[in-house]
Design a protein around this motif. Sequence first.
Motif, PDB file in Angstrom:
ATOM      1  N   LEU A  29      -2.525   8.111 -12.297  1.00  0.00           N
ATOM      2  CA  LEU A  29      -3.038   8.728 -11.076  1.00  0.00           C
ATOM      3  C   LEU A  29      -3.199  10.219 -11.308  1.00  0.00           C
ATOM      4  N   LYS A  60      -5.268   6.073  -0.071  1.00  0.00           N
ATOM      5  CA  LYS A  60      -4.205   5.080  -0.147  1.00  0.00           C
ATOM      6  C   LYS A  60      -4.359   4.335  -1.462  1.00  0.00           C
ATOM      7  N   LEU A  61      -3.287   3.699  -1.908  1.00  0.00           N
ATOM      8  CA  LEU A  61      -3.294   2.969  -3.168  1.00  0.00           C
ATOM      9  C   LEU A  61      -2.731   1.572  -2.921  1.00  0.00           C
ATOM     10  N   VAL A  71      -1.397  -1.908  -4.326  1.00  0.00           N
ATOM     11  CA  VAL A  71      -0.786  -2.466  -5.536  1.00  0.00           C
ATOM     12  C   VAL A  71      -0.431  -3.921  -5.259  1.00  0.00           C
ATOM     13  N   THR A  95       0.844  -1.192   0.000  1.00  0.00           N
ATOM     14  CA  THR A  95       0.000   0.000   0.000  1.00  0.00           C
ATOM     15  C   THR A  95       0.878   1.239   0.000  1.00  0.00           C
ATOM     16  N   TYR A  96       0.613   2.133  -0.952  1.00  0.00           N
ATOM     17  CA  TYR A  96       1.250   3.441  -0.950  1.00  0.00           C
ATOM     18  C   TYR A  96       0.364   4.365  -0.144  1.00  0.00           C
ATOM     19  N   LEU A  99       5.303   1.754 -10.010  1.00  0.00           N
ATOM     20  CA  LEU A  99       4.938   3.162  -9.891  1.00  0.00           C
ATOM     21  C   LEU A  99       5.956   3.986 -10.659  1.00  0.00           C
ATOM     22  N   TYR A 112       1.913   7.366 -12.643  1.00  0.00           N
ATOM     23  CA  TYR A 112       1.045   6.259 -13.033  1.00  0.00           C
ATOM     24  C   TYR A 112       1.612   4.929 -12.556  1.00  0.00           C
ATOM     25  N   LEU A 162      -1.920  11.295  -3.724  1.00  0.00           N
ATOM     26  CA  LEU A 162      -2.999  10.520  -3.131  1.00  0.00           C
ATOM     27  C   LEU A 162      -3.903  11.327  -2.215  1.00  0.00           C
TER      28      LEU A 162
END
Length: 107
Positions: A57, A76-77, A79, A28-29, A85, A47, A72
Amino acid sequence: MAQNFRRYTGNDIGTSPVTIATANSFDTYVGIHVTNIHTAAVNVDVYVNDGTNDIYLVKNAPLPVGGALQVLGTGKLVVESGDALKVQSDTASSVDCWVSAVDDIST
């Protein structure tokens, strides 16, 4: 379960895409920060490449001189393994990037 916090950085990013981080599991970013270090305004792309597709993004996001972008916001992102990324600018050696992440959040 213990959390593995990580940070990934890139500096002097320019017109070629730079891979800031590649997920090695479900990660998670929690923060993506891009800063204009150039003497003029620039446009940036951030992206994720999932191995086949580029998922933007932000695309052509304007950054004024000395400006910064929290990609963000408060989100959160998530992946998965192999997701890369990437950051790119429209100007050579013009942006720095800092990513805060939680690595190996589940199996």
